[in-house]
Design an enzyme around this catalytic site. Structure first.
Site, PDB file in Angstrom:
ATOM      1  N   HIS A 272      51.210  39.228  48.155  1.00  0.00           N
ATOM      2  CA  HIS A 272      50.858  40.631  48.438  1.00  0.00           C
ATOM      3  C   HIS A 272      51.240  41.039  49.858  1.00  0.00           C
ATOM      4  O   HIS A 272      50.720  42.028  50.372  1.00  0.00           O
ATOM      5  CB  HIS A 272      49.360  40.874  48.185  1.00  0.00           C
ATOM      6  CG  HIS A 272      48.993  40.808  46.723  1.00  0.00           C
ATOM      7  ND1 HIS A 272      47.697  40.699  46.276  1.00  0.00           N
ATOM      8  CD2 HIS A 272      49.788  40.846  45.606  1.00  0.00           C
ATOM      9  CE1 HIS A 272      47.698  40.666  44.936  1.00  0.00           C
ATOM     10  NE2 HIS A 272      48.951  40.747  44.513  1.00  0.00           N
TER      11      HIS A 272
ATOM     12  N   LEU B 137      32.787  31.677  44.572  1.00  0.00           N
ATOM     13  CA  LEU B 137      31.363  31.854  44.884  1.00  0.00           C
ATOM     14  C   LEU B 137      30.545  32.085  43.616  1.00  0.00           C
ATOM     15  O   LEU B 137      29.456  31.560  43.458  1.00  0.00           O
ATOM     16  CB  LEU B 137      31.192  33.032  45.843  1.00  0.00           C
ATOM     17  CG  LEU B 137      29.817  33.203  46.482  1.00  0.00           C
ATOM     18  CD1 LEU B 137      29.424  31.967  47.270  1.00  0.00           C
ATOM     19  CD2 LEU B 137      29.799  34.432  47.381  1.00  0.00           C
TER      20      LEU B 137
HETATM   21  C1  BJW Z   1      33.978  33.741  47.630  1.00  0.00           C
HETATM   22  C2  BJW Z   1      33.342  33.730  48.835  1.00  0.00           C
HETATM   23  C3  BJW Z   1      33.205  32.493  49.451  1.00  0.00           C
HETATM   24  C4  BJW Z   1      33.340  35.743  48.215  1.00  0.00           C
HETATM   25  N1  BJW Z   1      33.690  31.417  48.850  1.00  0.00           N
HETATM   26  N2  BJW Z   1      34.437  32.652  47.048  1.00  0.00           N
HETATM   27  C5  BJW Z   1      46.019  47.400  33.338  1.00  0.00           C
HETATM   28  C6  BJW Z   1      45.919  46.093  32.860  1.00  0.00           C
HETATM   29  C7  BJW Z   1      46.547  45.036  33.522  1.00  0.00           C
HETATM   30  C8  BJW Z   1      47.280  45.261  34.690  1.00  0.00           C
HETATM   31  C9  BJW Z   1      47.372  46.547  35.151  1.00  0.00           C
HETATM   32  C10 BJW Z   1      46.751  47.600  34.499  1.00  0.00           C
HETATM   33  N3  BJW Z   1      47.015  48.747  35.194  1.00  0.00           N
HETATM   34  C11 BJW Z   1      47.767  48.433  36.260  1.00  0.00           C
HETATM   35  C12 BJW Z   1      47.991  47.094  36.275  1.00  0.00           C
HETATM   36  C13 BJW Z   1      48.748  46.305  37.283  1.00  0.00           C
HETATM   37  C14 BJW Z   1      48.016  46.296  38.614  1.00  0.00           C
HETATM   38  C15 BJW Z   1      46.594  45.772  38.408  1.00  0.00           C
HETATM   39  O1  BJW Z   1      46.356  44.571  38.338  1.00  0.00           O
HETATM   40  N4  BJW Z   1      45.630  46.674  38.364  1.00  0.00           N
HETATM   41  C16 BJW Z   1      44.242  46.265  38.149  1.00  0.00           C
HETATM   42  C17 BJW Z   1      43.350  47.238  38.873  1.00  0.00           C
HETATM   43  C18 BJW Z   1      43.986  46.170  36.654  1.00  0.00           C
HETATM   44  N5  BJW Z   1      48.776  45.381  39.451  1.00  0.00           N
HETATM   45  C19 BJW Z   1      49.776  45.805  40.205  1.00  0.00           C
HETATM   46  O2  BJW Z   1      50.079  46.983  40.289  1.00  0.00           O
HETATM   47  C20 BJW Z   1      50.579  44.737  40.912  1.00  0.00           C
HETATM   48  N6  BJW Z   1      51.964  44.888  40.628  1.00  0.00           N
HETATM   49  C21 BJW Z   1      52.450  44.715  39.404  1.00  0.00           C
HETATM   50  O3  BJW Z   1      51.755  44.410  38.444  1.00  0.00           O
HETATM   51  O4  BJW Z   1      53.814  44.890  39.329  1.00  0.00           O
HETATM   52  C22 BJW Z   1      54.445  44.711  38.059  1.00  0.00           C
HETATM   53  C23 BJW Z   1      55.185  43.405  38.019  1.00  0.00           C
HETATM   54  C24 BJW Z   1      54.499  42.225  38.237  1.00  0.00           C
HETATM   55  C25 BJW Z   1      55.177  41.020  38.181  1.00  0.00           C
HETATM   56  C26 BJW Z   1      56.510  40.988  37.920  1.00  0.00           C
HETATM   57  C27 BJW Z   1      57.208  42.162  37.702  1.00  0.00           C
HETATM   58  C28 BJW Z   1      56.523  43.389  37.755  1.00  0.00           C
HETATM   59  C29 BJW Z   1      50.400  44.843  42.424  1.00  0.00           C
HETATM   60  C30 BJW Z   1      49.025  44.478  42.828  1.00  0.00           C
HETATM   61  C31 BJW Z   1      48.873  44.675  44.333  1.00  0.00           C
HETATM   62  C32 BJW Z   1      47.475  44.360  44.820  1.00  0.00           C
HETATM   63  N7  BJW Z   1      47.365  44.724  46.190  1.00  0.00           N
HETATM   64  C33 BJW Z   1      46.095  44.484  46.888  1.00  0.00           C
HETATM   65  C34 BJW Z   1      46.197  45.150  48.276  1.00  0.00           C
HETATM   66  C35 BJW Z   1      47.109  44.310  49.179  1.00  0.00           C
HETATM   67  C36 BJW Z   1      47.102  44.807  50.589  1.00  0.00           C
HETATM   68  C37 BJW Z   1      45.732  44.717  51.223  1.00  0.00           C
HETATM   69  O5  BJW Z   1      45.231  43.599  51.430  1.00  0.00           O
HETATM   70  O6  BJW Z   1      45.195  45.777  51.543  1.00  0.00           O
HETATM   71  O7  BJW Z   1      45.862  43.077  47.009  1.00  0.00           O
HETATM   72  S1  BJW Z   1      44.686  45.062  45.980  1.00  0.00           S
HETATM   73  C38 BJW Z   1      43.613  43.772  46.515  1.00  0.00           C
HETATM   74  O8  BJW Z   1      43.171  43.005  45.374  1.00  0.00           O
HETATM   75  C39 BJW Z   1      44.477  42.832  47.376  1.00  0.00           C
HETATM   76  C40 BJW Z   1      44.031  41.488  46.900  1.00  0.00           C
HETATM   77  O9  BJW Z   1      45.024  40.512  47.184  1.00  0.00           O
HETATM   78  C41 BJW Z   1      43.790  41.712  45.423  1.00  0.00           C
HETATM   79  C42 BJW Z   1      42.886  40.701  44.786  1.00  0.00           C
HETATM   80  O10 BJW Z   1      41.614  40.701  45.354  1.00  0.00           O
HETATM   81  P1  BJW Z   1      40.839  39.339  45.571  1.00  0.00           P
HETATM   82  O11 BJW Z   1      41.536  38.506  46.555  1.00  0.00           O
HETATM   83  O12 BJW Z   1      40.573  38.712  44.256  1.00  0.00           O
HETATM   84  O13 BJW Z   1      39.488  39.848  46.265  1.00  0.00           O
HETATM   85  P2  BJW Z   1      38.139  40.370  45.573  1.00  0.00           P
HETATM   86  O14 BJW Z   1      37.351  41.050  46.627  1.00  0.00           O
HETATM   87  O15 BJW Z   1      38.411  41.129  44.343  1.00  0.00           O
HETATM   88  O16 BJW Z   1      37.400  39.030  45.126  1.00  0.00           O
HETATM   89  C43 BJW Z   1      36.918  38.096  46.074  1.00  0.00           C
HETATM   90  C44 BJW Z   1      36.281  36.933  45.299  1.00  0.00           C
HETATM   91  O17 BJW Z   1      35.872  35.959  46.248  1.00  0.00           O
HETATM   92  C45 BJW Z   1      35.021  37.350  44.505  1.00  0.00           C
HETATM   93  O18 BJW Z   1      35.089  36.786  43.201  1.00  0.00           O
HETATM   94  C46 BJW Z   1      33.873  36.689  45.284  1.00  0.00           C
HETATM   95  O19 BJW Z   1      32.828  36.204  44.442  1.00  0.00           O
HETATM   96  C47 BJW Z   1      34.571  35.526  45.929  1.00  0.00           C
HETATM   97  N8  BJW Z   1      33.971  35.095  47.197  1.00  0.00           N
HETATM   98  N9  BJW Z   1      32.939  35.058  49.140  1.00  0.00           N
HETATM   99  C48 BJW Z   1      34.272  31.552  47.626  1.00  0.00           C
HETATM  100  N10 BJW Z   1      32.564  32.388  50.637  1.00  0.00           N
END
Ligand code: BJW
Length: 228
Positions: free
Chosen positions: A105, A198
């Site tokens: 990302h 977590l």
């Molecule tokens: C702990 C802890 C501790 C806390 N110890 N644990 C419908 C269905 C399916 C897919 C889609 C859909 N509609 C659209 C889509 C696709 C879309 C998508 O997934 N949307 C969803 C909302 C459904 N995805 C995209 O658009 C992606 N691109 C794409 O699909 O392109 C097409 C393609 C793909 C592949 C090949 C060819 C074409 C792009 C996604 C971009 C995401 N960007 C972000 C922002 C990045 C910049 C920034 O940082 O600001 O990335 S969004 C945000 O979420 C960020 C993160 O990397 C990402 C994931 O979040 P993460 O890391 O999981 O954080 P949290 O907060 O959600 O979870 C934290 C976890 O930690 C929790 O579970 C806690 O319990 C735990 N935790 N403390 C251990 N101490």
């Protein structure tokens, strides 16, 4: 044994980097469509720049935690047989000693030029619209992957998942694709799958095994187990 570790915001939480979707998460006070889409950047570039400039500045004040260090220890033992794929845009894996890290990302300490497409190391603000160090055009944006954009390194990630023996997911909610689909992809190709989080993620039932607790405890304990 070939291992892929996917990390998310939870691995950096204990370093003081906010996660996204937890209570008190990064997007509290921001609507996702206001900051994490290309459309948001087109409509309100200064809001988006300020959001990322603040996070870049905050990054300088935090340190890697035992979970990052443990993965570096694992890399020292496994070498090329370990790949860390991170969704995080912080650089705590690298500062913890890991070298084989893919930032799918993007990276906070990098700027992407919308003029020439070049990526440049970046530690300053972008809100004051500095010129691109490569082409001089004032079209720099945060080098991060927003919704609707294609993540970096997908081909290399897929090829590595094709031949991995163990897929481990650390600190991610499993809410965002394509990363959320890696567990099923790797599992179908014969990898054992393990979740370290977590609390149970959205896809916890997809893993062969899940352990729940803070990453700073679970990851070092799991690495000890692998190395033992
Ligand atoms: C702990 C802890 C501790 C806390 N110890 N644990 C419908 C269905 C399916 C897919 C889609 C859909 N509609 C659209 C889509 C696709 C879309 C998508 O997934 N949307 C969803 C909302 C459904 N995805 C995209 O658009 C992606 N691109 C794409 O699909 O392109 C097409 C393609 C793909 C592949 C090949 C060819 C074409 C792009 C996604 C971009 C995401 N960007 C972000 C922002 C990045 C910049 C920034 O940082 O600001 O990335 S969004 C945000 O979420 C960020 C993160 O990397 C990402 C994931 O979040 P993460 O890391 O999981 O954080 P949290 O907060 O959600 O979870 C934290 C976890 O930690 C929790 O579970 C806690 O319990 C735990 N935790 N403390 C251990 N101490």
């Amino acid at each position: 044994m070939r291992v892929v570790v996917l990390t998310g915001a939870g691995i950096s939480a204990e370093s003081g980097v906010p996660t996204f979707r937890d209570a008190d998460g990064l997007w509290e006070g921001h609507r996702v469509e206001d900051v994490a889409t290309p459309e948001a950047f087109d409509h309100q570039p200064s809001v988006v720049h300020r959001f990322y400039d603040a996070r870049r500045a905050a990054l300088l004040a935090v340190q890697p935690n035992p979970a990052h260090h443990a993965l570096a220890r694992l890399e020292a033992a496994l070498g090329d047989d370990l790949l860390v794929v991170t969704q995080n845009i912080d650089d705590l894996h690298e500062r913890g000693g890991s070298t084989r890290v893919l930032h799918m990302h993007g990276e906070l300490r990098s700027a992407l030029c919308r003029g020439c497409g070049g990526r440049s190391p970046w530690d300053h603000e972008l809100a004051d619209l500095p010129p691109c160090p490569r082409c001089g055009v004032t079209e720099l944006r945060p080098d991060v992957v927003w919704f609707g954009e294609v993540p970096y390194e997908m081909e290399r990630i897929q090829q590595t998942l094709d031949r991995t023996d163990l897929f481990v997911s650390v600190g991610t909610s499993g809410a965002v694709y394509p990363a959320a689909g890696f567990v099923q992809y790797a599992g179908r190709r014969g990898a054992r799958t393990l979740e370290l989080n977590l609390m149970p993620s959205e896809g916890t039932h997809l893993f062969d095994e899940a352990r729940h607790g803070p990453a700073s405890e679970l990851v070092p304990a799991w690495v000890d187990e692998v190395l033992g």
